[in-house]
Design an enzyme around this catalytic site. Structure first.
Site, PDB file in Angstrom:
ATOM      1  N   ILE A 177       0.414  -1.067  -0.497  1.00 39.10           N
ATOM      2  CA  ILE A 177       0.269   0.545   0.212  1.00 39.10           C
ATOM      3  C   ILE A 177       0.815   1.503   0.146  1.00 39.10           C
ATOM      4  CG2 ILE A 177      -1.660   0.829   1.245  1.00 39.10           C
ATOM      5  CD1 ILE A 177      -2.836  -1.705   2.199  1.00 39.10           C
ATOM      6  N   THR A 252      -4.742   5.623   7.036  1.00 33.52           N
ATOM      7  CA  THR A 252      -5.505   4.624   6.422  1.00 33.52           C
ATOM      8  C   THR A 252      -4.854   3.171   6.675  1.00 33.52           C
ATOM      9  OG1 THR A 252      -4.203   4.004   4.777  1.00 33.52           O
ATOM     10  CG2 THR A 252      -6.292   6.293   4.414  1.00 33.52           C
ATOM     11  N   GLY A 253      -3.662   3.033   7.984  1.00 38.30           N
ATOM     12  CA  GLY A 253      -3.643   2.054   8.848  1.00 38.30           C
ATOM     13  C   GLY A 253      -4.374   1.336   9.483  1.00 38.30           C
ATOM     14  N   ARG A 254      -3.765   1.630  10.764  1.00 41.96           N
ATOM     15  CA  ARG A 254      -4.629   2.186  12.265  1.00 41.96           C
ATOM     16  C   ARG A 254      -4.596   2.594  12.974  1.00 41.96           C
ATOM     17  NH1 ARG A 254      -6.270  -1.811   9.067  1.00 41.96           N
ATOM     18  NH2 ARG A 254      -6.374  -3.971   9.380  1.00 41.96           N
ATOM     19  N   ASP A 278      -9.142   7.040   8.421  1.00 39.16           N
ATOM     20  CA  ASP A 278      -9.466   6.365   7.987  1.00 39.16           C
ATOM     21  C   ASP A 278     -10.107   5.656   9.522  1.00 39.16           C
ATOM     22  OD1 ASP A 278     -12.076   5.293   6.237  1.00 39.16           O
ATOM     23  OD2 ASP A 278      -9.838   3.731   6.357  1.00 39.16           O
ATOM     24  N   GLU A 283     -12.217   2.760  17.960  1.00 42.85           N
ATOM     25  CA  GLU A 283     -12.944   2.325  17.132  1.00 42.85           C
ATOM     26  C   GLU A 283     -13.982   1.541  17.271  1.00 42.85           C
ATOM     27  OE1 GLU A 283     -11.604   0.532  12.922  1.00 42.85           O
ATOM     28  OE2 GLU A 283     -10.602   2.496  13.273  1.00 42.85           O
ATOM     29  N   HIS A 315     -13.435   3.840   8.514  1.00 42.38           N
ATOM     30  CA  HIS A 315     -12.613   2.574   8.457  1.00 42.38           C
ATOM     31  C   HIS A 315     -12.870   2.073   7.077  1.00 42.38           C
ATOM     32  CE1 HIS A 315      -9.488  -0.901  10.282  1.00 42.38           C
ATOM     33  NE2 HIS A 315      -9.692  -0.716   8.332  1.00 42.38           N
ATOM     34  N   ALA A 317     -11.331   2.677   3.967  1.00 42.86           N
ATOM     35  CA  ALA A 317      -9.885   3.187   2.937  1.00 42.86           C
ATOM     36  C   ALA A 317     -10.405   1.556   1.610  1.00 42.86           C
ATOM     37  CB  ALA A 317      -8.815   3.385   2.998  1.00 42.86           C
ATOM     38  N   TYR A 318     -10.265   0.483   2.198  1.00 36.52           N
ATOM     39  CA  TYR A 318     -10.270  -0.863   1.585  1.00 36.52           C
ATOM     40  C   TYR A 318     -12.178  -1.514   1.023  1.00 36.52           C
ATOM     41  CZ  TYR A 318     -13.748  -3.033   4.925  1.00 36.52           C
ATOM     42  OH  TYR A 318     -14.939  -2.852   5.727  1.00 36.52           O
TER      43      TYR A 318
END
Length: 341
Positions: A177, A252-254, A278, A283, A315, A317-318
């Site tokens: 990514i 956009t990772g964790r 994201d 969360e 969350h 982005a994927y």
């Protein structure tokens, strides 16, 4: 809603279209309707039989996997060690998580009781595209503009946006990514810095530096590292304090890659110009839920969402059709490969 019954589609040989006997049984937990359609469509070609449920795996429903050795799980709900023990008791020896990250499963504990955990790869473009979108929205103050426009205030903001070609972007994590993000950044003509704990081939025009150097020199810091014990709060109070005045953070990772209280303070003190997130620390149980009309049970998230210069998305982005196909197929392939060992 629970799909307890196995998939009713008989497996066929993809070359001859003749019916074959399934060789692998898989119980699929946390299976949303769009995922179910893909699982059903791919099962015949891969010779698998499926039991699917929309519910996440728990101690109480581990019995749905009885008779199979493999399960496929979503990343959306943490899996407790008690659940892992229940799965082992009914015969599960392999868990394929439909995600890149493992942070929702205690992989070491699973291994200690004889369960292997595998992840999946999926379209890196899904997250890379989304990352660039967040960067552009952040530096052009999209949230504040949309808020004003929705209130019928069509005046431009007091501060002009910035162009990526004038900025230095620091990419933390240069796996699939992160590398895809770097590829996209080249088209904007900006300077790119990169950091990864594992040495990787240097990309043209990319300077590899230490993490401290990256945060000090970057106008935008974008996070693409996996969440591990070592990377927890990778962007901590000290490093946030060393960031360029007026810089932006994109994640956009964790969520736990960032020390959230320190980020909030830097944004409220206007030491940073903005953030696009994201993922958020804490969360779990919030993202993917409908909380309309209810108080958000995460005070840091609530404060971030109030800020006009902070973008928050749940969350996703994927969340593309291409990535979904990759995720489902690779989860099936993982289970088949485990059974063939």
């Amino acid at each position: 809603m629970i799909y307890h019954e196995p998939s009713l589609t008989a497996p066929t040989d993809p070359a001859t279209h003749t019916v074959t006997s399934p060789t692998t049984g898989i119980t699929v937990y946390g299976c949303a309707p769009d995922e179910k359609r893909i699982f059903d469509s791919l099962a015949p070609a891969h010779g698998v039989s499926l039991t699917m449920t929309i519910e996440p795996v728990t101690e109480d429903n581990a019995g749905l996997a009885r008779g199979n050795r493999c399960i496929s799980v979503s990343h959306k709900t943490p899996i407790s060690n008690a659940t892992l023990l229940a799965l082992h008791k009914v015969g599960i020896r392999y868990i394929s998580t439909r995600s890149i990250g493992f942070n929702h499963i205690d992989v070491d504990f699973a291994a200690s009781i004889g369960i292997t955990v595998g992840n999946v790869s999926y379209s890196a473009d899904s997250v890379a595209d989304y990352t660039l979108m967040l960067m552009l929205m952040a530096v052009r103050q999209a949230k504040a503009t949309i808020r004003r426009t929705d209130a019928h205030d069509y005046r431009p903001g007091a501060t002009r946006g910035r162009e990526l070609r004038d900025l230095t972007v620091g990419v933390v994590g240069t796996g699939r990514i992160g590398a895809a993000v770097i590829d996209r950044l080249r088209g904007f003509g900006c300077d790119v810095l990169a950091h990864d704990v594992r040495p990787r081939p240097a990309a043209d025009g990319v300077e590899h530096v230490t993490l401290d150097t990256l945060v000090e020199r970057s106008d935008i810091v974008t996070l693409h590292a996996p969440l591990t014990g070592e990377s927890h709060h990778l962007l901590d109070r000290r490093r946030i304090g060393r960031m360029r005045p007026g810089a932006y953070v994109v994640n956009t990772g964790r969520g736990a890659l960032i020390e959230t209280p320190a980020l909030v303070e830097a944004l409220e003190d206007e030491r940073l110009s903005g953030a696009a997130l994201d993922v958020i620390e804490g969360e779990e149980g919030i993202f993917y839920a409908d909380l309309r009309g209810r108080e958000v049970p995460n005070g840091w998230l609530a404060r971030l969402q109030e800020m006009p210069n902070v973008l928050v998305s749940p969350h996703i982005a994927y969340f593309t059709d291409h990535a979904l196909m990759d995720t489902v197929e690779n989860s099936i392939v993982n289970c088949r490969e485990f059974e063939s060992r």
